[in-house]
Enzyme design. Structure first.
Site, PDB file in Angstrom:
ATOM      1  CD  GLU A  94      55.817  56.706  62.011  1.00  0.00           C
ATOM      2  OE1 GLU A  94      55.487  55.652  61.857  1.00  0.00           O
ATOM      3  OE2 GLU A  94      55.501  57.610  61.643  1.00  0.00           O
ATOM      4  CG  HIS A 119      70.961  37.069  62.186  1.00  0.00           C
ATOM      5  ND1 HIS A 119      71.501  36.046  62.690  1.00  0.00           N
ATOM      6  CD2 HIS A 119      70.955  38.073  63.563  1.00  0.00           C
ATOM      7  CE1 HIS A 119      72.055  36.167  63.862  1.00  0.00           C
ATOM      8  NE2 HIS A 119      71.679  37.554  64.363  1.00  0.00           N
ATOM      9  CD  GLU A 146      52.235  57.105  55.118  1.00  0.00           C
ATOM     10  OE1 GLU A 146      53.093  57.355  56.264  1.00  0.00           O
ATOM     11  OE2 GLU A 146      51.027  57.024  55.639  1.00  0.00           O
ATOM     12  CG  ASN A 163      31.385  56.049  53.847  1.00  0.00           C
ATOM     13  OD1 ASN A 163      31.498  56.239  52.739  1.00  0.00           O
ATOM     14  ND2 ASN A 163      31.741  56.905  54.789  1.00  0.00           N
ATOM     15  N   GLY A 164      32.353  51.613  53.525  1.00  0.00           N
ATOM     16  CA  GLY A 164      32.236  50.286  54.113  1.00  0.00           C
ATOM     17  C   GLY A 164      32.562  49.048  53.206  1.00  0.00           C
ATOM     18  CE  LYS A 202      54.748  58.959  58.448  1.00  0.00           C
ATOM     19  NZ  LYS A 202      54.165  58.386  59.683  1.00  0.00           N
ATOM     20  CD1 TRP A 240      41.465  55.885  49.236  1.00  0.00           C
ATOM     21  CD2 TRP A 240      40.776  53.720  50.151  1.00  0.00           C
ATOM     22  NE1 TRP A 240      42.605  54.948  49.455  1.00  0.00           N
ATOM     23  CE2 TRP A 240      42.189  53.723  49.966  1.00  0.00           C
ATOM     24  CE3 TRP A 240      40.144  52.804  50.235  1.00  0.00           C
ATOM     25  CZ2 TRP A 240      43.057  52.801  50.279  1.00  0.00           C
ATOM     26  CZ3 TRP A 240      40.975  51.571  50.619  1.00  0.00           C
ATOM     27  CH2 TRP A 240      42.511  51.669  50.647  1.00  0.00           C
ATOM     28  CE  LYS A 261      45.593  61.951  59.235  1.00  0.00           C
ATOM     29  NZ  LYS A 261      47.104  61.683  59.402  1.00  0.00           N
TER      30      LYS A 261
HETATM   31  C1  AGP Z   1      50.683  56.769  59.012  1.00  0.00           C
HETATM   32  O1  AGP Z   1      51.299  57.788  58.332  1.00  0.00           O
HETATM   33  C2  AGP Z   1      49.565  56.344  58.324  1.00  0.00           C
HETATM   34  N1  AGP Z   1      48.825  57.338  57.793  1.00  0.00           N
HETATM   35  C3  AGP Z   1      48.727  55.181  58.907  1.00  0.00           C
HETATM   36  O2  AGP Z   1      49.733  54.146  59.113  1.00  0.00           O
HETATM   37  C4  AGP Z   1      47.867  55.355  60.159  1.00  0.00           C
HETATM   38  O3  AGP Z   1      48.681  55.830  61.387  1.00  0.00           O
HETATM   39  C5  AGP Z   1      47.158  54.272  60.522  1.00  0.00           C
HETATM   40  O4  AGP Z   1      46.155  53.793  59.342  1.00  0.00           O
HETATM   41  C6  AGP Z   1      46.307  54.054  61.587  1.00  0.00           C
HETATM   42  O5  AGP Z   1      45.313  55.317  61.797  1.00  0.00           O
HETATM   43  P1  AGP Z   1      44.791  55.747  63.021  1.00  0.00           P
HETATM   44  O6  AGP Z   1      45.708  56.178  64.011  1.00  0.00           O
HETATM   45  O7  AGP Z   1      43.921  56.639  62.652  1.00  0.00           O
HETATM   46  O8  AGP Z   1      44.191  54.501  63.860  1.00  0.00           O
END
Ligand code: AGP
Length: 627
Positions: free
Chosen positions: A500, A523, A507, A110-111, A504, A74, A622
């Site tokens: 939220e 405001h 996203e 990774n990182g 959604k 990624w 994810k």
């Molecule tokens: C939400 O739809 C996202 N995919 C994202 O905001 C997610 O909740 C966030 O990255 C935190 O992830 P976690 O719950 O695995 O720590």
């Protein structure tokens, strides 16, 4: 986000590496690759397409070997392109990076390496050639430069020079039966081979990648470097007590892990997100199953003493999990009467705050591997707040291992990048935490406890009734699909639900959406309201209903079009410019768990109507395992 698989075996490990990558695919990636030791050389295939395409490539290129590593990337440093995809090879002085004959070190990472510029300059000066824009390539070159016939030793010396976060897997052309791994700030596990007479060992960024290969897992700890060979492994730690150089040998327990295969069936659903929305009655039911009465011990041994000792709560989380925490703040302060603050993890760790030793630090995470949340947790602990608790969906995750107390939600594996069932199960866990704290602090009578437990038991049925609203939501979604902006409104504990809902929608449908507490409209955001602006409102029948109705009038007076999810007895009716979907009856304090569901459905069906990649929205991953 990025994923690692590695193996040393006496059989061709390419199918295992590819299968491992497939199991990690749902996390999100933009390129992938595999490298093996083959006929005395390093061989690799890389692709900016899906792992299935990589599978075809390795077959066509006849890439096979007993030792190898693989990766899903990624992008952080450098665009998603084949030359930036891992594995990276070293290109030492005199080696032509662009010829078919590669260098001797192959590496996946990774990182993020923070001192990559400095290291790149030093290595360039020594004649190393860089073929990518990644921070990763410097590690391959650095290990090559330090290599003196012993890969384990070279990796240990190299990691001492790295600043930042990493999990790496490395092998060397000159040591055909060896893979070395190291971690600091990013997860890495060792899988011990279980085949009869097995001499094989594996590495992965998540035990799930090794499902079906081995269930014998060692969770490597920060600072660990591991040497995998045929039939043996050896772990040393940079943080060990018995120091040899700066490393000492350590023993880590082998755990039997029933890793989910990740290969969940879609069944009748079009996408995992839709399936996961519809799984919520089951997921919330499982999360609360066995809760007959409220007791602190639901959160682990010793919870009573901790709950008795604390004077405030600090919640740390990101994204959707942060909104779960923001909702819980309302419950914790109104029901348990305990001062609560909620912080975005990536901000909290870098700001000056005033620590209080009698704080319960609560992290919330679906994956349990989110780098920002783990770092914030460690920061809070370093500031002198030892009481830690996590609400987490993965029992074997770093977050659970790092916290003293835990409540494991039972959402099941969540594949869709957009979190849905993880959110509602987090809310269920947080409501339980509220009640447990209320009880210990003397704010929960037996009658109140019984009423809350009864309402929680009813949640699966109540959720089912909300899901039956889907056809009405689909009709709205067709209209939303033509919009480019949307406003979401809520008040009180439904303001985080509006946030939220907006998250959604943006996203997965890529529609610009913002959420406000309805009283805040005048405001500033009211300036955005025109006939072209849909305004989605969550309208439960609570103490703020009349105030909310006035806010809705402010929108109507400016020609804004309202889409309201209203409780039965709110007397908000459909009329020109106001569309109403009536929510089924439900129990007051748990209303956020129900009101978020139609917002999930609205985002989902709007995205479907716009034809986006719902389960893998662009640019997102994810598990966010980098800072
Ligand atoms: C939400 O739809 C996202 N995919 C994202 O905001 C997610 O909740 C966030 O990255 C935190 O992830 P976690 O719950 O695995 O720590």
């Amino acid at each position: 986000m990025c994923g690692i698989v590695g193996a040393v075996s006496q059989r061709n490990i390419v199918p295992i590496l590819i299968e491992g990558l497939k199991r990690l695919e749902y996390r999100g990636y933009d390129s992938c690759g595999v490298a093996v030791h083959q006929a005395g050389e390093l061989r690799r295939s890389r692709s900016t397409s899906r792992v299935a395409e990589l599978d075809t490539l390795v077959a066509a290129d006849r890439v096979e070997g007993f030792t190898g590593i693989a990766h899903t990337r990624w992008a952080t440093h450098g665009a998603p392109a084949v030359h930036n995809a891992h594995p990276h090879f070293s290109h030492g002085p005199g080696e032509d990076a662009y010829t078919a004959r590669p260098g001797r070190i192959a590496l996946v990472h990774n990182g993020i390496i923070e001192n990559h510029d400095e290291l790149r300059a030093e290595l360039r000066a020594k004649g190393y050639v860089f073929t990518s824009q990644t921070d990763t390539e410097v590690i391959a070159h650095l290990i090559d430069q330090l290599y003196d016939g012993d890969l384990f030793d070279a990796v240990k010396r190299a990691t001492l020079q790295l600043k930042g976060a990493y999990a790496i897997a490395v092998f060397c052309r000159d040591e055909p039966h060896r893979v070395v791994g190291a971690r600091e700030g990013s997860p890495l596990v060792l899988g011990v081979g279980t085949m009869e007479g097995a001499t094989e060992n594996f590495l992965a960024s998540d035990a799930m990648a090794l499902a079906g290969v081995t269930d014998q897992i060692i969770y490597l700890e920060e600072g660990d470097v591991v040497d995998l060979q045929l039939g043996k492994y050896w772990i040393e730690s940079a943080h060990g007590a018995e120091v040899r150089g700066r490393y000492a040998r350590v023993e880590r327990p082998v755990r039997t892990v029933q890793a989910h295969t990740g290969a969940a069936e879609l069944g009748p659903y079009r996408h995992y997100m839709q399936k996961e929305i519809f799984e919520q009655p089951r997921a919330v039911g499982d999360t609360l199953s066995g809760v007959e009465s409220i007791t602190p011990e639901l959160f682990g041994d010793g919870a009573y003493a901790v709950f008795k000792d604390i004077e405030q709560v600090l919640i740390l989380a990101c994204g959707t999990s942060y909104y779960a925490g923001s909702t819980a703040k309302y419950w914790l302060e109104s029901i348990a009467k305990i001062p609560t603050s909620v912080e975005i993890a990536s901000e909290y760790r870098y700001r000056d705050s005033v620590p209080h030793p009698k704080t319960l630090v609560v992290t919330i995470s679906q994956s349990g591997e989110t780098a920002d949340t783990i770092a914030a947790l460690k920061h809070a602990r370093a500031l002198g707040m030892p009481h830690t608790l996590t609400i987490c969906n993965v029992a074997t995750s770093a977050m659970v291992r790092e916290c003293k107390l835990a409540y494991i939600t039972h959402a099941g594996v969540e594949i869709g990048v957009a979190s849905t069932k993880a959110f509602t199960t987090q809310l269920a866990g947080l409501f339980l935490l509220t009640l447990a704290l209320a009880q210990v602090r003397g704010h929960l009578t037996d009658e109140q406890e019984a009423a809350h437990v009864k309402a929680m038991r009813h949640l699966p049925v109540a959720l089912q009734a909300v899901l039956a609203l889907e056809p009405q939501v689909i009709a709205w979604a067709e209209e939303f699909a033509r919009k480019e902006n949307a406003l979401f409104l809520g008040r009180g504990l439904h303001y985080p639900i509006a946030l939220e809902g907006a998250l959604k929608l943006k996203e997965i449908s890529y529609i610009h959406a913002e959420a406000y507490p309805a009283g805040e409209l005048k405001h500033g955001p009211l300036a955005l309201v025109t006939a072209a602006m849909p305004v989605v409102t969550v309208a439960p029948n609570d103490t703020l209903l009349e105030k909310l109705k006035s806010n809705l009038q402010e929108v109507r007076a400016r020609g804004g079009e309202l889409f309201v999810f209203a409780d039965a007895d709110t007397h908000i009716e459909s009329e020109p410019g106001i569309h109403v979907i009536r929510m089924p009856e439900h129990y007051g304090p748990l209303s956020p768990i129900l009101h978020v569901v139609p917002l999930q459905l609205l985002a989902y069906h709007t995205a479907c109507a716009r034809g986006t990649d719902v389960d893998k929205p662009r640019n997102l991953a994810k598990s966010v395992t980098v800072e």
